[in-house]
Motif scaffolding. Structure first.
Motif, PDB file in Angstrom:
ATOM      1  N   ASP A   1       0.707  -1.372   0.069  1.00 39.44           N
ATOM      2  CA  ASP A   1      -0.032  -0.081   0.004  1.00 39.44           C
ATOM      3  C   ASP A   1       0.811   1.331   0.033  1.00 39.44           C
ATOM      4  O   ASP A   1       0.388   2.519   0.006  1.00 39.44           O
ATOM      5  CB  ASP A   1      -0.825   0.089   1.260  1.00 39.44           C
ATOM      6  N   GLY A   2       2.164   1.312  -0.051  1.00 39.83           N
ATOM      7  CA  GLY A   2       3.221   2.216  -0.042  1.00 39.83           C
ATOM      8  C   GLY A   2       3.381   2.883   1.254  1.00 39.83           C
ATOM      9  O   GLY A   2       2.479   2.870   2.259  1.00 39.83           O
ATOM     10  N   ALA A   3       4.717   2.984   1.338  1.00 36.38           N
ATOM     11  CA  ALA A   3       5.087   3.653   2.698  1.00 36.38           C
ATOM     12  C   ALA A   3       5.561   5.080   2.330  1.00 36.38           C
ATOM     13  O   ALA A   3       5.771   5.644   1.363  1.00 36.38           O
ATOM     14  CB  ALA A   3       6.466   3.071   3.333  1.00 36.38           C
ATOM     15  N   ARG A   4       5.878   5.984   3.378  1.00 36.20           N
ATOM     16  CA  ARG A   4       6.227   7.201   3.293  1.00 36.20           C
ATOM     17  C   ARG A   4       7.785   7.433   3.671  1.00 36.20           C
ATOM     18  O   ARG A   4       7.937   6.818   4.854  1.00 36.20           O
ATOM     19  CB  ARG A   4       5.248   8.204   4.020  1.00 36.20           C
ATOM     20  N   TYR A   5       8.629   8.260   3.348  1.00 37.41           N
ATOM     21  CA  TYR A   5       9.709   8.240   3.523  1.00 37.41           C
ATOM     22  C   TYR A   5      10.363   9.830   3.972  1.00 37.41           C
ATOM     23  O   TYR A   5      10.108  10.599   3.205  1.00 37.41           O
ATOM     24  CB  TYR A   5      10.660   7.499   2.460  1.00 37.41           C
ATOM     25  N   VAL A   6      11.406   9.468   4.929  1.00 38.12           N
ATOM     26  CA  VAL A   6      11.767  10.816   5.234  1.00 38.12           C
ATOM     27  C   VAL A   6      13.257  10.359   5.237  1.00 38.12           C
ATOM     28  O   VAL A   6      13.939   9.594   5.905  1.00 38.12           O
ATOM     29  CB  VAL A   6      11.642  11.424   6.588  1.00 38.12           C
ATOM     30  N   ALA A   7      14.328  11.380   4.783  1.00 40.30           N
ATOM     31  CA  ALA A   7      15.668  11.089   4.572  1.00 40.30           C
ATOM     32  C   ALA A   7      16.588  12.162   4.859  1.00 40.30           C
ATOM     33  O   ALA A   7      16.101  13.341   4.671  1.00 40.30           O
ATOM     34  CB  ALA A   7      16.176  10.973   3.124  1.00 40.30           C
ATOM     35  N   LEU A   8      17.443  11.914   6.198  1.00 34.84           N
ATOM     36  CA  LEU A   8      18.274  12.819   6.616  1.00 34.84           C
ATOM     37  C   LEU A   8      19.888  12.496   6.465  1.00 34.84           C
ATOM     38  O   LEU A   8      20.038  11.356   6.420  1.00 34.84           O
ATOM     39  CB  LEU A   8      17.788  13.262   8.098  1.00 34.84           C
ATOM     40  N   PRO A   9      20.738  13.340   6.474  1.00 33.85           N
ATOM     41  CA  PRO A   9      21.851  13.074   6.463  1.00 33.85           C
ATOM     42  C   PRO A   9      22.420  12.587   7.760  1.00 33.85           C
ATOM     43  O   PRO A   9      21.742  12.640   8.819  1.00 33.85           O
ATOM     44  CB  PRO A   9      22.759  14.277   6.129  1.00 33.85           C
ATOM     45  N   ALA A  10      23.657  11.873   8.044  1.00 36.36           N
ATOM     46  CA  ALA A  10      24.098  11.634   9.231  1.00 36.36           C
ATOM     47  C   ALA A  10      24.014  12.516  10.362  1.00 36.36           C
ATOM     48  O   ALA A  10      24.380  13.794   9.698  1.00 36.36           O
ATOM     49  CB  ALA A  10      25.541  10.897   9.059  1.00 36.36           C
ATOM     50  N   GLN A  11      23.637  12.711  11.531  1.00 37.86           N
ATOM     51  CA  GLN A  11      23.324  13.497  12.397  1.00 37.86           C
ATOM     52  C   GLN A  11      24.711  14.017  13.029  1.00 37.86           C
ATOM     53  O   GLN A  11      25.623  13.280  13.145  1.00 37.86           O
ATOM     54  CB  GLN A  11      22.407  13.165  13.389  1.00 37.86           C
ATOM     55  N   PRO A  12      25.011  15.307  13.413  1.00 33.57           N
ATOM     56  CA  PRO A  12      26.120  15.862  14.181  1.00 33.57           C
ATOM     57  C   PRO A  12      26.198  15.056  15.405  1.00 33.57           C
ATOM     58  O   PRO A  12      25.393  14.834  16.063  1.00 33.57           O
ATOM     59  CB  PRO A  12      25.913  17.337  14.129  1.00 33.57           C
ATOM     60  N   PHE A  13      27.575  14.809  15.594  1.00 37.02           N
ATOM     61  CA  PHE A  13      27.899  13.885  16.700  1.00 37.02           C
ATOM     62  C   PHE A  13      27.657  14.969  18.098  1.00 37.02           C
ATOM     63  O   PHE A  13      28.044  15.995  18.005  1.00 37.02           O
ATOM     64  CB  PHE A  13      29.362  13.456  16.911  1.00 37.02           C
ATOM     65  N   GLY A  14      26.932  14.150  19.187  1.00 37.56           N
ATOM     66  CA  GLY A  14      26.803  15.178  20.361  1.00 37.56           C
ATOM     67  C   GLY A  14      25.556  15.974  20.291  1.00 37.56           C
ATOM     68  O   GLY A  14      25.360  16.290  21.473  1.00 37.56           O
ATOM     69  N   GLU A  15      24.886  15.992  19.105  1.00 35.56           N
ATOM     70  CA  GLU A  15      23.605  16.996  19.493  1.00 35.56           C
ATOM     71  C   GLU A  15      22.474  16.159  19.274  1.00 35.56           C
ATOM     72  O   GLU A  15      22.230  15.037  18.741  1.00 35.56           O
ATOM     73  CB  GLU A  15      23.728  17.853  18.111  1.00 35.56           C
ATOM     74  N   PRO A  16      21.340  16.449  19.620  1.00 34.77           N
ATOM     75  CA  PRO A  16      20.196  15.898  19.876  1.00 34.77           C
ATOM     76  C   PRO A  16      19.358  15.613  18.476  1.00 34.77           C
ATOM     77  O   PRO A  16      19.857  16.536  17.494  1.00 34.77           O
ATOM     78  CB  PRO A  16      19.063  16.819  20.356  1.00 34.77           C
ATOM     79  N   VAL A  17      19.101  14.477  18.454  1.00 37.84           N
ATOM     80  CA  VAL A  17      18.372  14.072  16.752  1.00 37.84           C
ATOM     81  C   VAL A  17      16.933  13.902  16.948  1.00 37.84           C
ATOM     82  O   VAL A  17      16.236  13.741  17.855  1.00 37.84           O
ATOM     83  CB  VAL A  17      19.091  12.536  16.689  1.00 37.84           C
TER      84      VAL A  17
END
Length: 458
Positions: A225-241
């Motif tokens: 039925d299809g999914a929805r996708y969110v793409a982010l780069p690798a997150q900065p180390f030590g910062e909240p994600v």
């Protein structure tokens, strides 16, 4: 049509029956080589190995020479080459090192086999980090739980891996792992942008991510039925994600949500509690080491993850309905083939006995016929030998047996037509030679024609 003509036609019918029996036997034996699959359904996901460099995972970086790297490591306990991504908690790593002379060489991901071999030649480097793959001495350290893979692939955090390797090399007690990843709620602007894109074309890409499009076929296989996708780069180390998954699940209830943080992929939505951890653990246990040392585009990583999701769903764990699969005629007919073979052999034997009785007083009468010199008896004996051998022949002996059957058919026809005795005997001699070849190939002395007929006709 006269009774004799009908009888002759019936006699001739037995040879096609024998041929059919041989064909059925061969088909049945070949079918036994098919592998047995125990699964809920045949998954359509693509599987197989990936050759190095075939998926755009290699970098174009040029490493300094071994001598130059040796000099750099001798001058500084931590050498970080341009393009390196690995990060760690300095205090925890320094505490693990203590007074030991531990030197760390950090390189970017995507090095090929020759470049990794070059790094191993830098003898004064205690620890080598390629991307986020950590190795040193005879050891390579890998994560073994969700939190470890997530920190490594979402924020390039190798703290736990480094601490584990250092304490192992120093033969020191290993402290407990710590999940230092911190989460935050996405801002209103972040959520608004994500929801708008997801409703428009099911894909939201944050600046810095490399996902250019959804792998359509893999998406259809994993989520019909299809999914929805969110793409982010690798997150900065030590910062909240930003925790996009839970927030989007509240805004888009019932929708499968897949979120990429660099090479880390999370699933949120229906059956999340049962499915998400299984999919993540299975995927990263298989591919985590490769993803840590190469720089794959996110579309490649997502395609492999969706293939794993497809395999899990087709395993029947989540009652996903399967598409229609056409019936395999061979598998349906397979149980009936032994019975069909037995019926053909039985019909052949009955018709052979009937033919011998009709042709003039049975075996003993024909055997004493001075005009034919025991030809019908020999023909009957060789025919019986063919039936017995057909149960044991294989790919090596089948050709000789088949040629023998053809010669016997010709001899039977020549005998019924009253052709010269010399011609019939020549055909029987040729059939005897072929059957002897088949018996020698099978390595069964009792089936060599002379020995077989000696016992049968004595």
């Amino acid at each position: 049509m006269s009774g004799r003509g009908v009888a002759r036609r019936i006699d001739l019918l037995r040879w096609p029956l024998l041929g059919l029996a041989v064909v059925v036997l061969v088909v049945f034996l070949l079918a036994q080589r098919q592998s047995i699959e125990v699964s809920y359904g045949q998954s359509p996901s693509a599987s197989g190995g990936v050759d190095e460099g075939s998926a755009g995972e290699l970098t174009d970086v040029t490493l300094p020479s071994v001598d130059r790297l040796t000099e750099l490591v001798a001058a500084d306990p931590v050498v970080r080459l341009p393009g390196s991504v690995a990060r760690w908690n300095t205090e925890r790593v320094r505490a693990a090192i203590g007074d030991s002379d531990t030197r760390i060489l950090v390189t970017p991901p995507g090095l090929d086999a020759d470049q990794r071999k070059q790094l191993r030649e830098v003898d004064n480097a205690t620890i080598r980090i390629v991307g986020t793959q950590v190795s040193g001495g005879p050891y390579e350290v890998t994560a073994d739980r969700i939190a470890g893979w997530r920190a490594q692939l979402a924020t390039n955090d190798v703290t736990d891996l480094l601490v584990t390797l250092i304490t192992t090399l120093n033969k020191a007690p290993r402290p407990a792992d710590r999940d230092e990843l911190r989460w935050r709620e996405p801002t209103g602007a972040e959520l608004d942008a994500a929801v708008a894109d997801l409703r428009a074309d099911r894909l939201h890409v944050v600046d810095g991510a490399t996902l250019d499009r959804i792998p359509e076929q893999a998406d259809r296989n994993a989520f019909p039925d299809g999914a929805r996708y969110v793409a982010l780069p690798a997150q900065p180390f030590g910062e909240p994600v930003p925790a996009y998954g839970p927030a989007l699940t509240r805004l888009l209830p019932g929708e499968p949500i897949v979120v990429l943080y660099g090479n880390w992929i999370e699933y949120h939505g229906p059956a999340e509690q049962e499915f998400a951890e299984l999919a993540g653990t299975t995927f990263y246990a298989q591919f985590g080491s490769r993803l840590s040392r190469y720089d794959y585009p996110q579309r490649n990583v997502l395609g492999a993850y969706l293939g794993m999701v497809t395999d899990i769903r087709y395993a029947g764990l989540f009652e996903r309905p399967l598409p229609y699969r056409p019936i395999d005629p061979l598998r349906v007919a397979l149980p009936a083939l032994p019975w069909l073979f037995a019926g053909c052999v039985a019909a052949f034997l009955v018709l052979s006995v009937r033919s011998l009785r009709r042709s003039g007083g049975g075996l003993l009468a024909r055997a004493g016929d001075p005009q034919r010199g025991g030809v019908p008896a020999r023909l009957a004996g060789l025919t019986a030998l063919v039936v017995e051998m057909s149960l044991l022949t294989d790919a090596r002996s089948n050709p000789a047996l088949t040629r023998g059957v053809v010669k016997l058919q010709a001899a039977r026809h020549a005998l019924d037509e009253g052709l010269p005795d010399r011609h019939v005997r020549r055909l029987l001699a040729e059939a005897t030679g072929e059957l002897d070849d088949a018996a020698r190939t099978l390595d069964i002395a009792a089936y060599r024609p002379d020995r077989y007929l000696q016992g049968r006709l004595s």
